[in-house]
Structure formats: structure tokens, C-alpha cells
Design a protein around this motif. Structure first.
Motif, PDB file in Angstrom:
ATOM      1  N   THR A   1       0.857  -1.180   0.000  1.00  0.00           N
ATOM      2  CA  THR A   1       0.000   0.000   0.000  1.00  0.00           C
ATOM      3  C   THR A   1       0.894   1.231   0.000  1.00  0.00           C
ATOM      4  N   SER A   2       0.696   2.115  -0.947  1.00  0.00           N
ATOM      5  CA  SER A   2       1.500   3.340  -1.047  1.00  0.00           C
ATOM      6  C   SER A   2       1.028   4.369  -0.032  1.00  0.00           C
ATOM      7  N   LEU A   3       1.982   5.160   0.448  1.00  0.00           N
ATOM      8  CA  LEU A   3       1.697   6.170   1.465  1.00  0.00           C
ATOM      9  C   LEU A   3       2.227   7.529   1.035  1.00  0.00           C
ATOM     10  N   THR A   4       1.607   8.572   1.535  1.00  0.00           N
ATOM     11  CA  THR A   4       2.151   9.922   1.430  1.00  0.00           C
ATOM     12  C   THR A   4       2.891  10.182   2.734  1.00  0.00           C
TER      13      THR A   4
ATOM     14  N   GLY B   1      -4.400   4.625   2.572  1.00  0.00           N
ATOM     15  CA  GLY B   1      -5.739   4.076   2.680  1.00  0.00           C
ATOM     16  C   GLY B   1      -5.868   2.729   2.001  1.00  0.00           C
ATOM     17  N   LEU B   2      -6.845   1.967   2.489  1.00  0.00           N
ATOM     18  CA  LEU B   2      -7.217   0.675   1.902  1.00  0.00           C
ATOM     19  C   LEU B   2      -8.722   0.694   1.714  1.00  0.00           C
ATOM     20  N   GLY B   3      -9.139   0.733   0.483  1.00  0.00           N
ATOM     21  CA  GLY B   3     -10.577   0.802   0.225  1.00  0.00           C
ATOM     22  C   GLY B   3     -11.163   2.091   0.757  1.00  0.00           C
ATOM     23  N   SER B   4     -12.174   1.971   1.593  1.00  0.00           N
ATOM     24  CA  SER B   4     -12.821   3.159   2.142  1.00  0.00           C
ATOM     25  C   SER B   4     -12.232   3.571   3.490  1.00  0.00           C
TER      26      SER B   4
END
Length: 171
Positions: free
Chosen positions: A69-72, A155-158
Motif C-alpha cells: 500500500t502506497s503512502l504519502t 488508505g485501503l478501500g474506504s
């Protein structure tokens, strides 16, 4: 006539009350957008550079090693002093393998009292990997105790999540 004399005397008083103040050239700092143009000082304590390592994550593992999962990531540097300026000479971004990815400074910068500066690694920038880090070098008065933090958000999905890391000093 009274008012005319009064109007003439105000500028004269203003000129006479001004001090001829010339800043000490030993400590004069000329700046443009926080870049330091000239810094000459006799204080040895001002030149003792300290290094800080701040871990950041451009991505994290999700279900498996191949699912990420990519992050800022946001690096925040806080000058926590009420009286002293913080000088920063280096902000380098390294990837998981320890290789330099990006130099954020071309020349030293400063932060005023209680000022914060931030650097963002975009979510789409995966050059850092899961073990990226910033190395920061700074100096200032011995009383300074700046705060170096990174905030990551993704985030993952919602659902979304965030977490923070703090810098550690090293030599």
C-alpha cells in the motif's frame, strides 16, 4: 501658523530621534525564502552540527510481501525555541537500500522561532520503499531542542490510516 510649525517639527523630530544603527557584520544574516546568504560568526557552539535520522515509509506491506500500500509521507521540522533560530544544512532522502534518492537543500536554510517547515513525498513516489529515511543536519544555540517527525498517511478501500515516527540523533 501654529499648525504649520507643528507639521514642520514632526519630521524634524523623527529624523533627530533615529539612531544610526549598523548591524554587527559578524552576525549579519541576509535571507531570501529562508536561504542563508551570509553567515559569519565567532561562536563555536553555533557550528556544532548535529545529525538526525527520521524513518519514513513510502509503502507498507499489506497481505503479502508482494502486496503493498502506497503512502504519502510528510517530514516536519519544528523549531521549538521561543528565542533562537534553527539552521539546517542538509536534508537528504534515502531509500530502503540506503542509497541517496534526493537532496532537498542546495544551501543552508533557517527556521525562525516556533516555525515549522515540511517536505512531502507524494504517494505515487515509491523510490524510497518500505524502509526510506531522511537524514537532517542542523545547528544553532546549545539550548535548541528541535522536533523532527514524519507523518505517513494512506488508505485501503474506504478506510484510511496514519502514523508518525520521530527522529533519533546519531553521529
Amino acid at each position: 501658523m501654529k499648525y504649520f510649525k507643528l507639521l514642520l517639527s514632526i519630521p524634524l523630530l523623527a529624523l533627530l530621534s533615529c539612531e544610526n544603527h549598523v548591524p554587527n557584520s559578524e552576525t549579519q544574516i541576509l535571507v531570501e525564502d529562508h536561504a542563508i546568504k551570509n553567515l559569519a560568526t565567532s561562536s563555536d557552539s553555533l557550528h556544532q552540527t548535529k545529525k538526525v535520522y527520521v524513518p519514513v515509509y513510502s509503502n507498507i506491506y499489506q497481505s503479502t510481501r508482494n502486496d503493498r500500500t502506497s503512502l504519502t509521507s510528510t517530514l516536519s521540522i519544528h523549531n521549538t525555541s521561543e528565542t533562537d533560530t534553527l539552521f539546517i544544512t542538509r536534508i537528504d532522502y534515502h531509500n530502503t537500500e540506503g542509497k541517496l534518492v534526493k537532496k532537498y537543500l542546495e544551501s543552508p536554510i533557517y527556521l525562525n522561532t516556533f516555525e515549522t517547515i515540511e517536505y512531502v513525498v507524494d504517494e505515487k513516489d515509491d523510490t524510497g520503499g518500505s524502509g526510506a529515511n531522511f537524514v537532517i543536519e542542523w545547528y544553532g544555540s546549545k539550548k535548541l531542542n528541535p522536533l523532527f517527525q514524519a507523518i505517513m498517511i494512506g488508505g485501503l478501500g474506504s478506510k484510511s490510516f496514519s502514523f508518525a515516527t520521530e527522529g533519533i540523533y546519531f553521529e
